[in-house]
Design an enzyme around this catalytic site. Structure first.
Site, PDB file in Angstrom:
ATOM      1  N   ARG A  99       0.825  -1.210   0.000  1.00 10.24           N
ATOM      2  CA  ARG A  99       0.000   0.000   0.000  1.00 10.24           C
ATOM      3  C   ARG A  99       0.859   1.259   0.000  1.00 10.24           C
ATOM      4  O   ARG A  99       0.461   2.303   0.500  1.00 10.24           O
ATOM      5  CB  ARG A  99      -0.964   0.007   1.189  1.00 10.24           C
ATOM      6  CG  ARG A  99      -0.311  -0.109   2.545  1.00 10.24           C
ATOM      7  CD  ARG A  99      -1.340   0.076   3.655  1.00 10.24           C
ATOM      8  NE  ARG A  99      -0.765  -0.152   4.960  1.00 10.24           N
ATOM      9  CZ  ARG A  99      -1.381   0.132   6.106  1.00 10.24           C
ATOM     10  NH1 ARG A  99      -2.589   0.665   6.073  1.00 10.24           N
ATOM     11  NH2 ARG A  99      -0.808  -0.114   7.258  1.00 10.24           N
ATOM     12  N   ASP A 131      -6.864  -3.210  -0.293  1.00  9.43           N
ATOM     13  CA  ASP A 131      -7.233  -2.049  -1.091  1.00  9.43           C
ATOM     14  C   ASP A 131      -6.106  -1.035  -1.228  1.00  9.43           C
ATOM     15  O   ASP A 131      -6.241  -0.027  -1.907  1.00  9.43           O
ATOM     16  CB  ASP A 131      -8.486  -1.373  -0.523  1.00  9.43           C
ATOM     17  CG  ASP A 131      -8.329  -0.915   0.929  1.00  9.43           C
ATOM     18  OD1 ASP A 131      -7.178  -0.812   1.406  1.00  9.43           O
ATOM     19  OD2 ASP A 131      -9.353  -0.672   1.580  1.00  9.43           O
ATOM     20  N   ARG A 185       6.301   9.784   4.295  1.00 10.97           N
ATOM     21  CA  ARG A 185       7.296   9.883   5.358  1.00 10.97           C
ATOM     22  C   ARG A 185       8.683   9.952   4.750  1.00 10.97           C
ATOM     23  O   ARG A 185       8.922   9.484   3.622  1.00 10.97           O
ATOM     24  CB  ARG A 185       7.187   8.700   6.319  1.00 10.97           C
ATOM     25  CG  ARG A 185       7.529   7.364   5.697  1.00 10.97           C
ATOM     26  CD  ARG A 185       7.499   6.243   6.725  1.00 10.97           C
ATOM     27  NE  ARG A 185       7.630   4.945   6.079  1.00 10.97           N
ATOM     28  CZ  ARG A 185       6.840   3.907   6.329  1.00 10.97           C
ATOM     29  NH1 ARG A 185       5.856   4.004   7.198  1.00 10.97           N
ATOM     30  NH2 ARG A 185       7.027   2.762   5.706  1.00 10.97           N
ATOM     31  N   ARG A 192      15.040  -2.969   3.770  1.00 12.99           N
ATOM     32  CA  ARG A 192      14.778  -3.718   4.987  1.00 12.99           C
ATOM     33  C   ARG A 192      15.681  -4.943   5.091  1.00 12.99           C
ATOM     34  O   ARG A 192      16.257  -5.388   4.096  1.00 12.99           O
ATOM     35  CB  ARG A 192      13.323  -4.175   5.003  1.00 12.99           C
ATOM     36  CG  ARG A 192      12.301  -3.038   4.973  1.00 12.99           C
ATOM     37  CD  ARG A 192      10.993  -3.511   4.367  1.00 12.99           C
ATOM     38  NE  ARG A 192       9.864  -2.639   4.664  1.00 12.99           N
ATOM     39  CZ  ARG A 192       9.533  -1.568   3.971  1.00 12.99           C
ATOM     40  NH1 ARG A 192      10.271  -1.209   2.924  1.00 12.99           N
ATOM     41  NH2 ARG A 192       8.495  -0.841   4.303  1.00 12.99           N
ATOM     42  N   ASP A 261      10.724  -7.433   8.158  1.00 13.81           N
ATOM     43  CA  ASP A 261      10.387  -6.475   7.106  1.00 13.81           C
ATOM     44  C   ASP A 261      10.148  -5.079   7.672  1.00 13.81           C
ATOM     45  O   ASP A 261       9.987  -4.120   6.910  1.00 13.81           O
ATOM     46  CB  ASP A 261       9.155  -6.939   6.321  1.00 13.81           C
ATOM     47  CG  ASP A 261       7.959  -7.218   7.208  1.00 13.81           C
ATOM     48  OD1 ASP A 261       8.040  -8.146   8.023  1.00 13.81           O
ATOM     49  OD2 ASP A 261       6.939  -6.497   7.101  1.00 13.81           O
ATOM     50  N   ASP A 271       7.585   2.635  10.322  1.00 21.11           N
ATOM     51  CA  ASP A 271       6.402   1.818  10.060  1.00 21.11           C
ATOM     52  C   ASP A 271       5.640   1.533  11.355  1.00 21.11           C
ATOM     53  O   ASP A 271       5.650   0.430  11.881  1.00 21.11           O
ATOM     54  CB  ASP A 271       6.785   0.518   9.352  1.00 21.11           C
ATOM     55  CG  ASP A 271       5.638   0.019   8.470  1.00 21.11           C
ATOM     56  OD1 ASP A 271       4.629   0.739   8.357  1.00 21.11           O
ATOM     57  OD2 ASP A 271       5.745  -1.073   7.912  1.00 21.11           O
TER      58      ASP A 271
END
Length: 479
Positions: A99, A131, A185, A192, A261, A271
């Site tokens: 997303r 979505d 951000r 990662r 991750d 995150d």
């Protein structure tokens, strides 16, 4: 609106974007497009980040944010990064940016390269039926976390913008839809641990080495072409992660989802999902309702970070000798202990206290907090408010910062008195200064977040949110 002219005049679109990650090639990402949104309402703008990028906030209008980070005009394609990861200890090969995407990379005034990464910007090949959207509440929670942590001295990503997008999102068992948003951000890197783990899964030693060379060249350039640069990089990463874990623990922060991750190759906190700052001192506190066994509890965070670094050895061992990796990981415990002790001593008002006195005081403090079931932040706030130089000569004058646990309090008071007695008189005033500098009077606890969300959800009243942001940006009595 003349789109070409507005793009040309938009300071956010005229930054010098560098294709550092893009230059690695299509083995590391997929090109994607942003979703169109029916509305665009700027709810947060990171003026502090603008200054880091060399932009005067007065020259960047709200419409510039909306054009660049809501309509996503004037740039592209965007890169959905590929990665895997260990999630709650189980390997998941079906991950990747589901997303969000890498919007671009820009160099700051400090000479460092920064990523612009999105969250809630639409579906990608890794959405897996989702979505690709972000709830407005999830977005404002990330803004709050990144602002709070940054101003507490924790190495973290920063929020650049939050734009409400006018879509109704259905989530879980909620009886009614919630509002949507897109977040941008900034972070030193969105590469990662799981980026390397994916390449190991496909047995691509060549791509691991290419990525490792890229990481060192861009983020650890001080190692240059040094023959031992791979081992030196891993050792420094271990030290950085240990320091980050110490920062979380000292400020009472629980990340909640420390999957590989969600571990950055530059050791930056990012995150933010179901995070929480602890209220009382409880090593077993678990922030995520779905963390049924407390794997990512507050007290487990240093251990989990170490385990994630150990997991990273598997892909790196295709390029780096295993003995070098093991030697690098061996510094974790000592590095963590030193940084955690230093941060905790600062919260108690001290600089270095020596190899015995300092750790003993920290241990006595934690024992007291746990025995009294005390409010973590309230303890240090009370200590800062009550501190008096007379304590150095009168043990009995040191009051209990919290009620209860008399035996633990007496042991803590003795330890605190011995620490004060070890200082020259000229240092006493600095104790009070440190207590005020390192202990926030505003703490981002869950009830405060829920209260401001209720104001937004029920009355579209954003003032409590902006008021809290202002307090988080000046959290302590002495900045």
């Amino acid at each position: 609106m003349d789109t070409d002219a507005s793009v040309h005049n938009n300071p956010l679109l005229q930054l010098n974007y560098e294709p550092a990650f893009a230059s690695l090639g299509d083995d590391y990402y997929d090109r994607v497009a942003a979703a169109p949104f029916p509305e665009h309402r700027l709810r947060f703008r990171g003026d502090g980040v603008l200054r880091l990028l060399g932009l005067d906030p007065a020259t960047v209008g709200d419409e510039h944010f909306i054009e660049a980070f809501g309509r996503f005009a004037g740039r592209g394609p965007f890169l959905a990064m590929r990665y895997h990861g260990y999630q709650f200890g189980e390997y998941n090969p079906y991950l990747g940016d589901g997303r969000g995407f890498l919007y671009g990379q820009v160099r700051g005034l400090d000479g460092e390269l920064y990523d612009f990464g999105t969250k809630g910007s639409g579906t990608t090949p890794y959405s897996r039926g989702g979505d690709g959207r972000l709830t407005l509440k999830g977005g404002l929670r990330e803004v709050l976390a990144s602002e709070a942590l940054h101003h507490l001295g924790v190495r973290t990503s920063r929020s650049l913008s939050l734009i409400e997008t006018g879509e109704a999102l259905w989530r879980g068992d909620e009886p009614s839809p919630t509002r949507s948003a897109v977040l941008v951000r900034t972070s030193r890197s969105h590469i990662r641990f799981g980026t390397f783990e994916r390449l190991h899964y496909f047995k691509r030693k060549d791509l691991i080495q290419k990525l490792l060379d890229h990481v060192i060249a861009v983020y650890y350039p001080h190692y240059g072409a040094e023959p031992e640069r791979y081992a030196l990089f891993y050792r420094e990463l271990v030290g950085r992660v240990a320091e980050l874990a110490a920062q979380w623990m000292a400020v009472g922060f629980t990340h909640a989802v420390l999957n590989t991750d969600n571990m950055s190759i530059t050791a930056e906190s990012f995150d933010y999902g179901p995070y929480a700052f602890i209220d009382r001192f409880d090593p077993g506190f678990t922030a995520a309702y779905f963390d049924h066994y407390g794997r990512y509890s507050y007290g487990n965070q240093p251990l989990v970070c170490r385990l994630n670094l150990e997991a990273l050895q598997l892909p790196l061992s295709r390029v780096v000798p295993q003995a070098d990796l093991e030697a690098g990981l061996a510094i974790f415990d000592g590095h963590y202990a030193a940084h955690y002790t230093a941060r905790m001593l600062a919260k108690l008002g001290f600089g270095a206290l020596g190899p015995v006195l300092g750790p003993d005081l920290v241990k006595a403090t934690l024992n007291y907090l746990e025995a009294a079931q005390a409010g973590y932040h309230g303890f240090f706030q009370a200590l800062a408010a009550a501190f008096d130089c007379s304590w150095q000569s009168d043990r009995g004058a040191i009051p209990a910062p919290v009620a209860g646990a008399q035996e633990a309090f007496e042991l803590w008071r003795e330890s605190y008195f011995r620490a004060l007695a070890s200082l020259p008189n000229s240092e006493l005033l600095r104790v009070g200064e440190r207590l005020n500098r390192h202990n926030p009077t505003t703490v981002l606890l869950r009830p405060a977040i829920e209260a401001l969300w209720a104001a937004i959800d029920q009355n579209d009243d954003w003032q409590p949110f902006y008021d809290l942001i202002g307090r988080l940006q000046k959290p302590c009595a002495i900045a």
